[in-house]
Design a protein around this motif. Structure first.
Motif, short mmCIF file in Angstrom:
data_model
loop_
_atom_site.label_atom_id
_atom_site.label_comp_id
_atom_site.label_asym_id
_atom_site.label_seq_id
_atom_site.Cartn_x
_atom_site.Cartn_y
_atom_site.Cartn_z
N TYR A 156 0.81 -1.22 0.00
CA TYR A 156 0.00 0.00 0.00
C TYR A 156 0.84 1.28 0.00
O TYR A 156 0.50 2.22 -0.72
CB TYR A 156 -0.97 0.03 1.17
N TRP A 169 1.67 2.85 -3.44
CA TRP A 169 0.69 3.48 -4.32
C TRP A 169 -0.36 4.33 -3.60
O TRP A 169 -1.06 5.11 -4.24
CB TRP A 169 0.00 2.45 -5.21
N TRP A 170 -0.47 4.20 -2.29
CA TRP A 170 -1.48 4.97 -1.56
C TRP A 170 -0.78 6.02 -0.72
O TRP A 170 -0.18 5.71 0.31
CB TRP A 170 -2.29 4.04 -0.67
N GLU A 191 -1.44 8.22 1.49
CA GLU A 191 -1.75 8.40 2.91
C GLU A 191 -1.31 7.22 3.78
O GLU A 191 -1.29 7.33 5.00
CB GLU A 191 -3.24 8.66 3.10
N ARG A 237 -7.58 9.54 -3.27
CA ARG A 237 -6.17 9.40 -3.63
C ARG A 237 -5.75 7.93 -3.68
O ARG A 237 -4.90 7.55 -4.48
CB ARG A 237 -5.31 10.19 -2.66
N GLY A 238 -6.37 7.09 -2.85
CA GLY A 238 -6.11 5.65 -2.92
C GLY A 238 -6.57 5.08 -4.24
O GLY A 238 -5.87 4.28 -4.86
N ARG A 239 -7.74 5.49 -4.69
CA ARG A 239 -8.28 5.03 -5.97
C ARG A 239 -7.34 5.43 -7.12
O ARG A 239 -7.01 4.62 -7.98
CB ARG A 239 -9.67 5.63 -6.17
N GLY A 283 -4.15 6.23 -6.91
CA GLY A 283 -2.87 5.55 -6.75
C GLY A 283 -2.92 4.11 -7.20
O GLY A 283 -2.00 3.61 -7.85
N LEU A 284 -4.01 3.42 -6.85
CA LEU A 284 -4.15 2.02 -7.27
C LEU A 284 -4.27 1.92 -8.78
O LEU A 284 -3.65 1.05 -9.40
CB LEU A 284 -5.37 1.38 -6.59
#
Length: 154
Positions: free
Chosen positions: A31, A34-35, A37, A136-138, A140-141
């Motif tokens: 994680y 790419w994520w 946070e 931001r997770g979306r 980054g993934l």
């Protein structure tokens, strides 16, 4: 309404195939790659680890995740959360045309005493902070998997 109880639900649409998305979400140790946070992941057991996260607000959280359900056939990854947040979170990954759809659900309460005391006046900010982290997770993934994103919902 209990200001210390949060229920989150959102949908990510990604260009990558569902098995690839599921594999990336299952690999919690990756994680931080790419994520933005997710600052750190520390494995604490065979099926558990600590996530250190920080979004826009000036505090970091340490969340102990323990796998509760891993079901690749159904596309379900579910974990219990302890520490600075308590409750559970779940990703459900399904095919969506050539790409995939990720349903994120979370039911949580703050474990940190300061966050509990600030829950009523800062509830909208905590929710907005979470929304930024998930957006931001979306992104980054999607970049990590080499594909694009579709429209988000929820």
């Amino acid at each position: 309404m209990d200001p210390n109880h949060y229920r989150f639900r959102g949908t990510w649409r990604l260009a990558a195939p569902a098995p690839d998305v599921y594999a990336a979400l299952e690999d919690v140790r990756s994680y931080p790659l790419w994520w933005p946070e997710v600052l750190e992941v520390r494995q604490t057991g065979e099926e558990s680890g600590d996530l250190v996260v920080r979004a826009l607000l000036p505090y970091r959280l340490v969340i102990r995740l323990e796998a509760r359900r891993r079901d690749p056939a159904a596309g379900v990854l579910e974990a219990t959360m302890r520490g600075d947040l308590t409750g559970w979170s779940r990703f459900t990954v399904t095919p969506d045309g050539p790409g995939s759809r990720v349903l994120f659900e979370e039911d949580t309460r703050p474990g940190k005493p300061l966050l509990r005391r600030l829950a009523l006046p800062l509830h909208p900010l905590f929710r907005a902070n979470h929304a930024v982290m998930m957006r931001r997770g979306r992104r980054g993934l999607a970049a990590h998997l080499g594909g694009g994103v579709g429209p988000a919902s929820g």
